[in-house]
Write a protein that holds these residues in place. Structure first.
Motif, PDB file in Angstrom:
ATOM      1  N   LYS A 120       0.806  -1.222   0.000  1.00 51.57           N
ATOM      2  CA  LYS A 120       0.000   0.000   0.000  1.00 51.57           C
ATOM      3  C   LYS A 120       0.841   1.275   0.000  1.00 51.57           C
ATOM      4  O   LYS A 120       0.340   2.342  -0.341  1.00 51.57           O
ATOM      5  CB  LYS A 120      -0.997   0.005   1.160  1.00 51.57           C
ATOM      6  CG  LYS A 120      -0.428  -0.166   2.546  1.00 51.57           C
ATOM      7  CD  LYS A 120      -1.574  -0.326   3.549  1.00 51.57           C
ATOM      8  CE  LYS A 120      -1.083  -0.641   4.955  1.00 51.57           C
ATOM      9  NZ  LYS A 120      -2.195  -0.861   5.907  1.00 51.57           N
ATOM     10  N   SER A 121       2.125   1.165   0.348  1.00 50.56           N
ATOM     11  CA  SER A 121       3.017   2.320   0.265  1.00 50.56           C
ATOM     12  C   SER A 121       3.529   2.528  -1.146  1.00 50.56           C
ATOM     13  O   SER A 121       4.213   3.515  -1.429  1.00 50.56           O
ATOM     14  CB  SER A 121       4.210   2.127   1.203  1.00 50.56           C
ATOM     15  OG  SER A 121       4.921   0.955   0.833  1.00 50.56           O
TER      16      SER A 121
ATOM     17  N   ILE B 224      15.643   1.252   5.101  1.00 48.57           N
ATOM     18  CA  ILE B 224      15.213  -0.133   4.904  1.00 48.57           C
ATOM     19  C   ILE B 224      13.834  -0.114   4.258  1.00 48.57           C
ATOM     20  O   ILE B 224      12.937   0.602   4.710  1.00 48.57           O
ATOM     21  CB  ILE B 224      15.185  -0.902   6.238  1.00 48.57           C
ATOM     22  CG1 ILE B 224      16.623  -1.135   6.722  1.00 48.57           C
ATOM     23  CG2 ILE B 224      14.452  -2.233   6.098  1.00 48.57           C
ATOM     24  CD1 ILE B 224      16.728  -1.683   8.127  1.00 48.57           C
ATOM     25  N   ASP B 225      13.677  -0.900   3.198  1.00 49.07           N
ATOM     26  CA  ASP B 225      12.404  -0.912   2.483  1.00 49.07           C
ATOM     27  C   ASP B 225      11.278  -1.472   3.347  1.00 49.07           C
ATOM     28  O   ASP B 225      10.212  -0.872   3.461  1.00 49.07           O
ATOM     29  CB  ASP B 225      12.524  -1.754   1.212  1.00 49.07           C
ATOM     30  CG  ASP B 225      13.519  -1.169   0.228  1.00 49.07           C
ATOM     31  OD1 ASP B 225      13.429   0.048  -0.040  1.00 49.07           O
ATOM     32  OD2 ASP B 225      14.389  -1.907  -0.251  1.00 49.07           O
ATOM     33  N   LEU B 226      11.510  -2.634   3.940  1.00 46.41           N
ATOM     34  CA  LEU B 226      10.472  -3.306   4.729  1.00 46.41           C
ATOM     35  C   LEU B 226      11.082  -3.819   6.025  1.00 46.41           C
ATOM     36  O   LEU B 226      11.990  -4.657   6.013  1.00 46.41           O
ATOM     37  CB  LEU B 226       9.858  -4.463   3.941  1.00 46.41           C
ATOM     38  CG  LEU B 226       8.785  -5.282   4.662  1.00 46.41           C
ATOM     39  CD1 LEU B 226       7.590  -4.405   5.041  1.00 46.41           C
ATOM     40  CD2 LEU B 226       8.328  -6.449   3.790  1.00 46.41           C
ATOM     41  N   TYR B 227      10.597  -3.326   7.144  1.00 47.93           N
ATOM     42  CA  TYR B 227      11.115  -3.695   8.469  1.00 47.93           C
ATOM     43  C   TYR B 227       9.997  -4.438   9.191  1.00 47.93           C
ATOM     44  O   TYR B 227       8.899  -3.897   9.387  1.00 47.93           O
ATOM     45  CB  TYR B 227      11.488  -2.423   9.221  1.00 47.93           C
ATOM     46  CG  TYR B 227      12.551  -2.593  10.279  1.00 47.93           C
ATOM     47  CD1 TYR B 227      13.604  -3.492  10.133  1.00 47.93           C
ATOM     48  CD2 TYR B 227      12.522  -1.809  11.427  1.00 47.93           C
ATOM     49  CE1 TYR B 227      14.587  -3.612  11.104  1.00 47.93           C
ATOM     50  CE2 TYR B 227      13.504  -1.902  12.396  1.00 47.93           C
ATOM     51  CZ  TYR B 227      14.537  -2.808  12.234  1.00 47.93           C
ATOM     52  OH  TYR B 227      15.517  -2.924  13.195  1.00 47.93           O
TER      53      TYR B 227
ATOM     54  N   ARG C 179      10.711   2.411   4.876  1.00 49.07           N
ATOM     55  CA  ARG C 179       9.629   2.805   3.966  1.00 49.07           C
ATOM     56  C   ARG C 179       8.297   2.169   4.366  1.00 49.07           C
ATOM     57  O   ARG C 179       7.232   2.731   4.132  1.00 49.07           O
ATOM     58  CB  ARG C 179       9.974   2.396   2.533  1.00 49.07           C
ATOM     59  CG  ARG C 179      11.153   3.134   1.939  1.00 49.07           C
ATOM     60  CD  ARG C 179      11.468   2.613   0.543  1.00 49.07           C
ATOM     61  NE  ARG C 179      10.376   2.885  -0.392  1.00 49.07           N
ATOM     62  CZ  ARG C 179      10.266   2.293  -1.577  1.00 49.07           C
ATOM     63  NH1 ARG C 179      11.164   1.389  -1.955  1.00 49.07           N
ATOM     64  NH2 ARG C 179       9.252   2.596  -2.379  1.00 49.07           N
ATOM     65  N   ALA C 180       8.365   0.979   4.940  1.00 49.99           N
ATOM     66  CA  ALA C 180       7.158   0.248   5.325  1.00 49.99           C
ATOM     67  C   ALA C 180       7.513  -0.729   6.423  1.00 49.99           C
ATOM     68  O   ALA C 180       8.684  -1.082   6.611  1.00 49.99           O
ATOM     69  CB  ALA C 180       6.574  -0.489   4.120  1.00 49.99           C
ATOM     70  N   TYR C 181       6.487  -1.182   7.155  1.00 54.01           N
ATOM     71  CA  TYR C 181       6.751  -2.187   8.182  1.00 54.01           C
ATOM     72  C   TYR C 181       5.668  -3.247   8.197  1.00 54.01           C
ATOM     73  O   TYR C 181       4.579  -3.078   7.636  1.00 54.01           O
ATOM     74  CB  TYR C 181       6.936  -1.548   9.559  1.00 54.01           C
ATOM     75  CG  TYR C 181       5.723  -0.878  10.175  1.00 54.01           C
ATOM     76  CD1 TYR C 181       4.865  -1.576  11.022  1.00 54.01           C
ATOM     77  CD2 TYR C 181       5.466   0.478   9.967  1.00 54.01           C
ATOM     78  CE1 TYR C 181       3.785  -0.955  11.630  1.00 54.01           C
ATOM     79  CE2 TYR C 181       4.386   1.111  10.558  1.00 54.01           C
ATOM     80  CZ  TYR C 181       3.539   0.384  11.393  1.00 54.01           C
ATOM     81  OH  TYR C 181       2.462   0.999  11.983  1.00 54.01           O
TER      82      TYR C 181
END
Length: 304
Positions: free
Chosen positions: A7-8, A113-116, A144-146
Motif C-alpha cells: 500500500k506504500s 530499509i524498504d520493509l522492516y 519505507r514500510a513495516y
C-alpha cells in the motif's frame, strides 16, 4: 515475473528469496543471489539474527552494487535481542527497535530499509510502544514500510486493527492452510501476505517421501504419519508436481504479496523457479481439487 504492490507503493516480486538458507560463506551465497536477480526476483528477505547477523552482512555486500536499481527491495526483521554470547531474548521495546535498525542499516549498506518486520510477537508485548517505534521510523524516512512475522491470531489481529502494517509473514502452503482464516481481514486492510515455508520442509516437493519419513514421523497438526502420507499420495493423483500445486494455490490468494522460497544452492533456486513457472500453467480446477483433498486447518492457540 509478476510484481505485487504494497500500500506504500513498494513493488515486490511474487517470488522472494528467503536468505536464511544462504549460509555464512559469501562465495557460496553470491551466485544464488545473482541467479535470483536473473530470474526476476527483486525481493530479498533477511533478519538481524540470521547467522548472528552474518546473513545481513552477506545480503548487504552482494546487493550493494545494485543500489542504483529502484526495483531491488530488501526486508529485514527485528525483535530478537542478540547478546554477546550468541543467545537471544525477546525485546519488542522501542529502544531496541530504534537501536537495532542502525546496525541493520550498517550491515546492509543502506540509508533506509524498504520493509522492516517485527520478528514474532506475543499478546503480552507493549504493542502500542512497538507500533509507535515503527511509525516513528517511517516518519523519519529510516524505513519505507513495516510489517509483522507471526502465526499468532491474537497478535496479528491487534496489528491489523491498530497499526499501519503492510505485510504479514506466516507459514502458508497447501497442507498448512491455517492462514486462510485470516485472509479476509488481511485483505480488508490492504495488507499483503508473505508466505514462508511454501514447500513445508520438503513435503511438497519431488522428495516428499523422504521429507515425510525424516521430518514428519510423528505427524503434524491434525495429521498422524499415516494420514499425512495418504493425503500426499492422494494429492499426487491430481498433479505429481506438488511444488507447482502449492505455488498456484498461494498465488491464487488475493492477499498474496510474495512466496518466500529458500535456497542453499543455485540448482535449488532454479528448481523453485521452474516449478513457479509451471504453476502458472496449471488448471485452476486441479488446484481446487487438490485443496479439497487436504484438511481444513485452523489456528488452535493464541486466539484471544
Amino acid at each position: 515475473m509478476q510484481k505485487n504492490v504494497l500500500k506504500s507503493g513498494i513493488e515486490i516480486s511474487e517470488v522472494g528469496l528467503g536468505c536464511m538458507s544462504l549460509g555464512t560463506d559469501k562465495k557460496q551465497a553470491e551466485p544464488i543471489i545473482e541467479r535470483a536477480i536473473d530470474h526476476g526476483i527483486t525481493y530479498f528477505d533477511t533478519a538481524d539474527i540470521y547467522d548472528k547477523g552474518v546473513n545481513e552482512e552477506i545480503v548487504g555486500d552482494v546487493l550493494k552494487k545494485y543500489q542504483n536499481r529502484d526495483d531491488i527491495v530488501i526486508g529485514t526483521k527485528v525483535g530478537n535481542h542478540l547478546q554477546d554470547d550468541g543467545s537471544t531474548f525477546w525485546d519488542p521495546s522501542k529502544a531496541h527497535i530504534k537501536d537495532s535498525v542502525k546496525e541493520s542499516l550498517r550491515k546492509l549498506h543502506l540509508d533506509h530499509i524498504d520493509l522492516y518486520q517485527l520478528h514474532g510477537g506475543t499478546i503480552d508485548d507493549p504493542m502500542d510502544e512497538t507500533i509507535s517505534a515503527f511509525d516513528e521510523l517511517k516518519q523519519e524516512g529510516t524505513i519505507r514500510a513495516y510489517g509483522i512475522s507471526s502465526i499468532r491470531p491474537n497478535v496479528i489481529n491487534y496489528y491489523l486493527e491498530h497499526s499501519d502494517i503492510e505485510t504479514l509473514m506466516s507459514q502458508f502452503n497447501l497442507i498448512d492452510n491455517r492462514p486462510e482464516s485470516l485472509l479476509e481481514d488481511v485483505a480488508a486492510k490492504n495488507v499483503k501476505l508473505l508466505a514462508r515455508g511454501p514447500v513445508f520442509k520438503g513435503l511438497l516437493t519431488s522428495k516428499s517421501n523422504d521429507a515425510l519419513d525424516s521430518k514428519f514421523a510423528d505427524g503434524i497438526f491434525d495429521y498422524n504419519y499415516q494420514e499425512l502420507g495418504e493425503t500426499i499420495a492422494s494429492v499426487k493423483e491430481i498433479e505429481n508436481n506438488l511444488t507447482a500445486l502449492t505455488f498456484n494455490y498461494l498465488a491464487s490468494q488475493d492477499a498474496l504479496g510474495a512466496i518466500i522460497v529458500g535456497a542453499s544452492s543455485v540448482e535449488q533456486l532454479d528448481e523453485n523457479i521452474k516449478n513457479y513457472e509451471f504453476s502458472k500453467k496449471l488448471n485452476r480446477e486441479k488446484v481446487k481439487a487438490a485443496r479439497a483433498r487436504v484438511k481444513n486447518l485452523e489456528y488452535t492457540q493464541h486466539l484471544k
